[in-house]
Structure formats: C-alpha cells, structure tokens
Scaffold this active site. Structure first.
Site, PDB file in Angstrom:
ATOM      1  N   HIS A  94      38.734  35.289  32.114  1.00 23.34           N
ATOM      2  CA  HIS A  94      38.118  33.786  32.151  1.00 23.34           C
ATOM      3  C   HIS A  94      36.817  33.592  31.566  1.00 23.34           C
ATOM      4  O   HIS A  94      35.804  34.260  31.763  1.00 23.34           O
ATOM      5  CB  HIS A  94      38.493  33.218  33.491  1.00 23.34           C
ATOM      6  CG  HIS A  94      39.516  33.536  34.182  1.00 23.34           C
ATOM      7  ND1 HIS A  94      39.861  34.378  34.791  1.00 23.34           N
ATOM      8  CD2 HIS A  94      40.370  32.430  34.286  1.00 23.34           C
ATOM      9  CE1 HIS A  94      40.970  34.535  35.085  1.00 23.34           C
ATOM     10  NE2 HIS A  94      41.676  33.246  35.042  1.00 23.34           N
ATOM     11  N   LYS A 121      46.099  37.963  30.300  1.00 24.91           N
ATOM     12  CA  LYS A 121      45.803  36.543  30.276  1.00 24.91           C
ATOM     13  C   LYS A 121      44.390  36.269  29.943  1.00 24.91           C
ATOM     14  O   LYS A 121      43.380  36.726  30.267  1.00 24.91           O
ATOM     15  CB  LYS A 121      45.991  35.922  31.953  1.00 24.91           C
ATOM     16  CG  LYS A 121      45.607  34.482  31.921  1.00 24.91           C
ATOM     17  CD  LYS A 121      45.625  34.036  33.359  1.00 24.91           C
ATOM     18  CE  LYS A 121      44.965  33.012  33.722  1.00 24.91           C
ATOM     19  NZ  LYS A 121      44.747  32.646  35.274  1.00 24.91           N
ATOM     20  N   ARG A 158      47.316  24.893  25.681  1.00 25.91           N
ATOM     21  CA  ARG A 158      48.372  25.421  26.766  1.00 25.91           C
ATOM     22  C   ARG A 158      49.716  25.141  26.154  1.00 25.91           C
ATOM     23  O   ARG A 158      50.546  25.724  26.727  1.00 25.91           O
ATOM     24  CB  ARG A 158      47.782  24.351  27.890  1.00 25.91           C
ATOM     25  CG  ARG A 158      46.589  24.811  28.867  1.00 25.91           C
ATOM     26  CD  ARG A 158      46.433  24.051  30.017  1.00 25.91           C
ATOM     27  NE  ARG A 158      45.131  24.366  30.571  1.00 25.91           N
ATOM     28  CZ  ARG A 158      45.175  25.381  31.561  1.00 25.91           C
ATOM     29  NH1 ARG A 158      46.221  25.864  31.933  1.00 25.91           N
ATOM     30  NH2 ARG A 158      43.813  25.590  31.938  1.00 25.91           N
ATOM     31  N   GLN A 183      44.207  21.356  33.050  1.00 22.78           N
ATOM     32  CA  GLN A 183      45.598  21.717  33.216  1.00 22.78           C
ATOM     33  C   GLN A 183      46.435  20.328  33.126  1.00 22.78           C
ATOM     34  O   GLN A 183      46.150  19.116  33.626  1.00 22.78           O
ATOM     35  CB  GLN A 183      45.895  22.197  34.661  1.00 22.78           C
ATOM     36  CG  GLN A 183      45.488  23.591  34.867  1.00 22.78           C
ATOM     37  CD  GLN A 183      45.988  24.045  36.132  1.00 22.78           C
ATOM     38  OE1 GLN A 183      45.639  23.311  37.258  1.00 22.78           O
ATOM     39  NE2 GLN A 183      46.150  25.404  36.386  1.00 22.78           N
TER      40      GLN A 183
END
Length: 197
Positions: A94, A121, A158, A183
């Site tokens: 991240h 990820k 995304r 998000q």
C-alpha cells in the site's frame, strides 16, 4: 454480518472487527461465503496477528492477506500455513501518498512472488491520470496481481482492473464504512460494471 447482504466474498478485517479466534472460526465455517482474512498491524501484537492469519488459513479462509513490510519471515510462515489448505497467500503493498514508477512496482511484485505470494495486491494513491495507466499496465507484464488506485482519481483503475485481469477488487458496503479512499460501494460498482459490459 448484515453488511454482507447477498455477497459471496468479503474481506474480514480482524483488526477492525476484533473477533475472538473462536468467533473467527465460526464465521469461516460458513462455506457459502469466501473470506479474505486480513489483520493489519496495530490492533494486536505481531505474534497474535500472525496466529489469527495462520488459524484462518487452516479453518477455511479462501485468502489471507499480509503486508510486504512485515518481512520475508512472516510471509514464509504464512505461506507454510496455507500449504494443503486451499487458502492463497496475498502479499500486499500500500502506498497512501503516490503511485511509484512502473519499474519499482514490478520489483515489488517480484519480491512478493519470491516470498511465496499466490497473489500480489498493489494499492497506490493516484495523483494524476498517468498513475492509473501505470497501475493498469502492470497486468501486461505480471500475472496473479490485483493492482488498483486509491483516492478519487483512482476509482477508474479499480473498475478497469477487473477488465485487465484482476480476479477481484475491493468495494465498500452499501451501508458505508469503506476501508480505503476512493472505494466504490457494492451498488456503485455493479452499475459501473454494467455500463462497460
């Protein structure tokens, strides 16, 4: 649990929900739901956090997720816990400030793979449209990755990540409570996907 609605896969954030080990085992016994079990640093000491993830791997989690910063020894221990269980180790990176250059991101992916990640990820703050291009271009060079942007400008990555090869992405419940900036909610993602199909 009521936030899950009819979903078939969810991230179980141990550090936020703080279930007991027994409660977590009970949740993972529900075979109609696939879980990504995560325990970010801070809520528990390191050993307790690792024990939650090891237990999750052995008790039915589809994935367990650990940060690259926690090191090779932790990754090796969790990879071992996944052996023979059907659970896949996600090693995550991240960056809440920026999207690094592509060469650096490829190096990070390779480090994670060397540490036995089944999936890597990468979630990076998007500060310009070019950052989205950088993240999405990773799918042309590496497999078994989930790479997307954070922040308002990262929303498109995304969505596009699912068309580029990501097996899944992260969305917030329609009831609120997202865990990262930018998000989509479940309903927003469904509408967006319907528009591009």
């Amino acid at each position: 649990m009521r936030q899950l609605g009819q979903e078939k896969c969810a991230e179980l954030r141990i550090d936020l929900v703080r279930p007991s080990i027994c409660e977590m085992r009970y949740m993972l016994s529900d075979k109609s739901m696939s879980y990504i079990v995560t325990c970010r640093p801070g809520a528990y000491d390191e050993e307790t956090s690792i024990q939650y993830l090891e237990t999750a791997a052995k008790c039915g989690a589809k994935y367990i997720d650990v940060e690259i910063e926690r090191g090779k020894d932790v990754a090796a221990r969790l990879a071992k816990a996944c052996n023979g269980t059907g659970c896949t180790l996600i090693i995550s990176y991240h960056n809440f400030d920026e999207t690094p250059k592509k060469a650096e991101l490829l190096s990070i992916i390779d480090q994670c793979v060397a540490s036995k990640a089944g999936i890597v990820k990468l979630a990076c703050k998007v500060n310009s449209p070019a950052d989205n291009s950088t993240l999405l271009s990773l799918y042309q060079e590496r497999q078994n990755i989930v790479a997307f942007g954070m922040g308002p400008l990262g929303k498109i990555a995304r969505l596009a990540s699912l068309k580029c090869g990501a097996g899944f992405t992260y969305v917030a419940s329609d009831l609120g409570g997202g865990t990262a900036p930018g998000q989509f909610t479940v309903s927003e993602m469904r509408k967006a996907l319907a528009m591009v199909e």
